[in-house]
Design a protein around this motif. Structure first.
Motif, PDB file in Angstrom:
ATOM      1  N   ILE A   1       0.839  -1.206   0.000  1.00  0.00           N
ATOM      2  CA  ILE A   1       0.000   0.000   0.000  1.00  0.00           C
ATOM      3  C   ILE A   1       0.873   1.256   0.000  1.00  0.00           C
ATOM      4  CG2 ILE A   1      -1.677   1.338   1.330  1.00  0.00           C
ATOM      5  CD1 ILE A   1      -2.852  -1.333   2.284  1.00  0.00           C
ATOM      6  N   GLY A   2       1.947   1.237   0.802  1.00  0.00           N
ATOM      7  CA  GLY A   2       2.864   2.370   0.812  1.00  0.00           C
ATOM      8  C   GLY A   2       3.451   2.625  -0.566  1.00  0.00           C
ATOM      9  N   GLY A   3       3.787   1.542  -1.261  1.00  0.00           N
ATOM     10  CA  GLY A   3       4.302   1.684  -2.621  1.00  0.00           C
ATOM     11  C   GLY A   3       3.267   2.242  -3.579  1.00  0.00           C
ATOM     12  N   LEU A   4       2.026   1.785  -3.442  1.00  0.00           N
ATOM     13  CA  LEU A   4       0.944   2.316  -4.288  1.00  0.00           C
ATOM     14  C   LEU A   4       0.774   3.819  -4.086  1.00  0.00           C
ATOM     15  CD1 LEU A   4      -1.745  -0.497  -3.863  1.00  0.00           C
ATOM     16  CD2 LEU A   4      -0.728   0.216  -6.029  1.00  0.00           C
ATOM     17  N   LEU A   5       0.802   4.241  -2.823  1.00  0.00           N
ATOM     18  CA  LEU A   5       0.679   5.671  -2.529  1.00  0.00           C
ATOM     19  C   LEU A   5       1.832   6.454  -3.167  1.00  0.00           C
ATOM     20  CD1 LEU A   5      -0.301   5.426   1.258  1.00  0.00           C
ATOM     21  CD2 LEU A   5      -1.828   5.937  -0.646  1.00  0.00           C
ATOM     22  N   ALA A   6       3.042   5.890  -3.051  1.00  0.00           N
ATOM     23  CA  ALA A   6       4.204   6.553  -3.646  1.00  0.00           C
ATOM     24  C   ALA A   6       4.093   6.607  -5.165  1.00  0.00           C
ATOM     25  CB  ALA A   6       5.483   5.819  -3.233  1.00  0.00           C
ATOM     26  N   GLY A   7       3.594   5.532  -5.775  1.00  0.00           N
ATOM     27  CA  GLY A   7       3.436   5.503  -7.222  1.00  0.00           C
ATOM     28  C   GLY A   7       2.443   6.538  -7.720  1.00  0.00           C
TER      29      GLY A   7
ATOM     30  N   LEU B   1       7.336  -2.821  -6.042  1.00  0.00           N
ATOM     31  CA  LEU B   1       6.271  -3.469  -6.802  1.00  0.00           C
ATOM     32  C   LEU B   1       4.978  -2.662  -6.695  1.00  0.00           C
ATOM     33  CD1 LEU B   1       5.044  -5.841  -8.395  1.00  0.00           C
ATOM     34  CD2 LEU B   1       4.656  -6.993  -6.193  1.00  0.00           C
ATOM     35  N   GLY B   2       4.645  -2.273  -5.474  1.00  0.00           N
ATOM     36  CA  GLY B   2       3.454  -1.443  -5.287  1.00  0.00           C
ATOM     37  C   GLY B   2       3.579  -0.116  -6.004  1.00  0.00           C
ATOM     38  N   MET B   3       4.769   0.462  -5.977  1.00  0.00           N
ATOM     39  CA  MET B   3       4.998   1.747  -6.628  1.00  0.00           C
ATOM     40  C   MET B   3       4.886   1.633  -8.143  1.00  0.00           C
ATOM     41  SD  MET B   3       8.235   4.273  -5.978  1.00  0.00           S
ATOM     42  CE  MET B   3       8.317   5.906  -6.744  1.00  0.00           C
ATOM     43  N   ALA B   4       5.234   0.462  -8.681  1.00  0.00           N
ATOM     44  CA  ALA B   4       5.201   0.269 -10.135  1.00  0.00           C
ATOM     45  C   ALA B   4       3.780   0.156 -10.675  1.00  0.00           C
ATOM     46  CB  ALA B   4       5.995  -0.983 -10.503  1.00  0.00           C
ATOM     47  N   ILE B   5       2.846  -0.301  -9.851  1.00  0.00           N
ATOM     48  CA  ILE B   5       1.483  -0.571 -10.338  1.00  0.00           C
ATOM     49  C   ILE B   5       0.827   0.662 -10.952  1.00  0.00           C
ATOM     50  CG2 ILE B   5      -0.851  -1.242  -9.612  1.00  0.00           C
ATOM     51  CD1 ILE B   5       0.493  -3.229  -7.665  1.00  0.00           C
ATOM     52  N   PRO B   6       0.881   1.856 -10.300  1.00  0.00           N
ATOM     53  CA  PRO B   6       0.260   3.030 -10.926  1.00  0.00           C
ATOM     54  C   PRO B   6       0.911   3.458 -12.243  1.00  0.00           C
ATOM     55  CG  PRO B   6       0.566   3.391  -8.569  1.00  0.00           C
ATOM     56  CD  PRO B   6       1.326   2.160  -8.927  1.00  0.00           C
ATOM     57  N   PHE B   7       2.124   3.005 -12.503  1.00  0.00           N
ATOM     58  CA  PHE B   7       2.792   3.344 -13.766  1.00  0.00           C
ATOM     59  C   PHE B   7       2.259   2.518 -14.937  1.00  0.00           C
ATOM     60  CE2 PHE B   7       5.830   5.168 -10.859  1.00  0.00           C
ATOM     61  CZ  PHE B   7       6.446   6.184 -11.565  1.00  0.00           C
ATOM     62  N   ILE B   8       1.698   1.345 -14.647  1.00  0.00           N
ATOM     63  CA  ILE B   8       1.335   0.406 -15.718  1.00  0.00           C
ATOM     64  C   ILE B   8       0.390   1.006 -16.749  1.00  0.00           C
ATOM     65  CG2 ILE B   8       0.176  -1.796 -16.206  1.00  0.00           C
ATOM     66  CD1 ILE B   8       1.377  -2.854 -13.593  1.00  0.00           C
ATOM     67  N   PRO B   9      -0.717   1.677 -16.342  1.00  0.00           N
ATOM     68  CA  PRO B   9      -1.614   2.247 -17.368  1.00  0.00           C
ATOM     69  C   PRO B   9      -0.904   3.218 -18.309  1.00  0.00           C
ATOM     70  CG  PRO B   9      -2.667   2.285 -15.211  1.00  0.00           C
ATOM     71  CD  PRO B   9      -1.237   1.922 -14.987  1.00  0.00           C
ATOM     72  N   TRP B  10       0.025   4.006 -17.763  1.00  0.00           N
ATOM     73  CA  TRP B  10       0.688   5.020 -18.600  1.00  0.00           C
ATOM     74  C   TRP B  10       1.813   4.414 -19.423  1.00  0.00           C
ATOM     75  CZ3 TRP B  10      -3.058   7.871 -18.679  1.00  0.00           C
ATOM     76  CH2 TRP B  10      -3.774   8.217 -17.537  1.00  0.00           C
ATOM     77  N   LEU B  11       2.441   3.362 -18.929  1.00  0.00           N
ATOM     78  CA  LEU B  11       3.410   2.636 -19.749  1.00  0.00           C
ATOM     79  C   LEU B  11       2.726   2.047 -20.983  1.00  0.00           C
ATOM     80  CD1 LEU B  11       5.517   0.802 -17.003  1.00  0.00           C
ATOM     81  CD2 LEU B  11       6.394   2.466 -18.654  1.00  0.00           C
ATOM     82  N   LEU B  12       1.537   1.505 -20.770  1.00  0.00           N
ATOM     83  CA  LEU B  12       0.777   0.960 -21.895  1.00  0.00           C
ATOM     84  C   LEU B  12       0.303   2.073 -22.822  1.00  0.00           C
ATOM     85  CD1 LEU B  12      -1.350  -1.730 -19.996  1.00  0.00           C
ATOM     86  CD2 LEU B  12       0.595  -2.145 -21.524  1.00  0.00           C
TER      87      LEU B  12
END
Length: 494
Positions: free
Chosen positions: A149-155, A197-208
């Motif tokens: 969750i901390g990583g998601l917030l950071a992402g 890993l959590g931080m990377a998740i929010p990047f996925i839509p924009w990478l695509l």
């Protein structure tokens, strides 16, 4: 509703930055790619949220206001959870609105709708996770769920405004220290990987999004390169280390003076967290690290606009937690404990009285919060402005005489005419950026020579080449932040 100029109580939000975000979000939802087709240098989730706001209302900031209300409710929820770590539930409920009010009526809240305001709930919840772990769980191992969750917030923050990421750098650093103190190097590495890993998740839509359109470089150039190497002075040619330390120290002094309404709680709250009794060493250190790296990340680049300081107000919750503890201690000292024989009879009466007092206190908290904003917010005087007196709506009447009009904004960031006229930008440099990019003025002059748009809005001055193909349709004075500007509207000649 009172604090933000996006609210329906105000005639409009004519802040250039917010209108720029709105225009890019609008373009995103009309098939144009940020950075490549329309240029601004913030993160993609900021434009995505503003695009959703545009879908709710094309020509007003009502959608932005709704977005702000939703985000503020998450702010309050997170503040409430933090306060509960230190005080009773009823005390936390009463103090939560006051905590957020101290931030929102300050100079750094500015006009409403800033990237910093959008980042605020992610910082609040990151602070909660850190405080909860070091106060209630450390030295036990932190859960993988919390790290994720901390990583998601950071992402999310990384994709809104990455200068605020200093907070989450310190967040993960302190967690890693918690493992290293136990000499668990493998655990520290594993924790960092889960966080990443959590931080990377929010990047996925924009990478695509950018990858499928072969535009990953445009994303990097517009968001990372321009901010790090063009907008800031981190290119190796800036001041020395001593000069930076001196400048940052002086800056912090002035930030405190200008935002005393929340620094009056941040400072005692942080000192209490650092030097209070029965604190673990890492529990003390994490507060220092979070404050230091958040401040450093925001200001190390050299820019010092007023709204940059808003993320620092998240630590004001610590001051209100201290206030709540003092209040509960005082009540405990003054409250008379009923005699043993009377406890049973007085128990129900006392419970009812406490409930009534809590509701009265809650209502009083809301009244005080509204009063603080009404008296302290820089935006309140603008509530009396009339829409028909604002230059944007005078220009709007002229622009709408043309079917499907196009527009170019020169001399300043988006003045808001794209918004009130519901015009999707058709040029990459649809506004004049406050960054030293040679492409901007050169390409805008080319747009003008080619007569690519039906209208051009300019502020204070304009290039002589503009008069070759355009004629002056209107001009209006406007006062903003104590400065008088003149806006010009030019129309393409027949």
């Amino acid at each position: 509703m009172l604090a933000s100029r996006s609210s329906f109580l105000y005639p409009c939000n004519d802040w250039n930055d917010a209108n720029s975000y709105f225009s890019v979000g609008k373009a995103l939802f009309n098939g144009k790619m940020p950075y490549r087709d329309v240029f601004d240098q913030k993160g993609m989730y900021l434009y995505f949220f503003y695009g959703l706001a545009y879908l709710m209302s094309h020509t007003t900031f009502m959608g932005v206001f709704i977005m702000e209300v939703i985000l503020a409710s998450f702010d309050l929820w997170g503040i409430f959870r933090i306060l509960q770590l230190y005080v009773k539930r009823s005390t936390a409920l009463v103090l939560s609105p006051l905590t957020l009010t101290a931030a929102f009526c300050s100079n750094s809240f500015y006009w409403g709708g800033s990237a910093e305001e959008i980042c605020f709930p992610f910082l609040i919840w990151g602070l909660y996770l850190s405080l909860d772990y070091f106060k209630n769980q450390y030295p036990e191992q932190i859960s993988g769920k919390t790290l994720l969750i901390g990583g998601l917030l950071a992402g999310m923050v990384a994709n809104i405004k990455f200068t605020v990421l200093g907070f989450f750098f310190a967040w993960m650093m302190c967690i890693a220290f918690a493992f290293l103190v136990r000499k668990d190097l493998i655990g520290a590495v594993r924790a960092c990987l889960i966080f990443l890993l959590g931080m990377a998740i929010p990047f996925i839509p924009w990478l695509l999004y950018f990858g499928l359109q072969h535009s990953l470089y445009e994303w990097y150039y517009g968001y990372v390169y321009v901010n790090v190497f063009v907008y800031s002075n981190l290119n190796g040619e800036g001041p020395s280390l001593y000069e930076r330390v001196y400048t940052l120290s002086k800056l912090l002094y002035w930030l405190i003076r200008k935002n005393l309404i929340y620094f009056g709680f941040v400072i005692p709250g942080v000192l209490w967290s650092l030097f209070g009794r029965k604190r673990k060493v890492l529990e003390r250190f994490q507060i220092f690290a979070l404050c230091f790296f958040l401040f450093l990340g925001i200001y190390i680049g050299g820019a010092t606009l007023p709204y940059y300081a808003l993320p620092l107000s998240v630590f004001g919750v610590l001051g209100f937690a201290l206030l709540g503890q003092i209040y509960e201690w005082a009540v405990g000292r003054w409250k008379k404990v009923p005699a043993e024989k009377k406890q049973a009879e007085e128990g129900k009466t006392e419970a009812k009285a406490q409930t009534a007092c809590m509701w009265i206190a809650a209502l009083l908290s809301l009244v005080v919060s509204m009063g603080m904003i009404w008296c302290l917010s820089m935006n309140i005087p603008h509530m009396s402005e009339k829409r028909e007196d604002i230059f944007l709506y005078k220009f709007k009447e002229i622009v709408e005489q043309t079917e499907d009009p196009t527009l170019l904004n020169i001399g300043c960031l988006d003045a808001g005419l794209y918004t009130v006229c519901d015009i999707v930008p058709t040029c990459r440099w649809f506004q004049t950026q406050p960054i030293p990019l040679e492409d901007v003025l050169r390409d805008q002059e080319q747009y003008i020579r080619e007569g690519r748009t039906d209208y051009i809005i300019a502020r204070d001055e304009y290039p002589a080449v503009l008069l070759e193909k355009y004629e002056l349709a209107a001009q209006e004075p406007w006062y903003q932040d104590g400065t008088e500007f003149t806006y010009y509207l030019f129309r393409l000649k027949n």
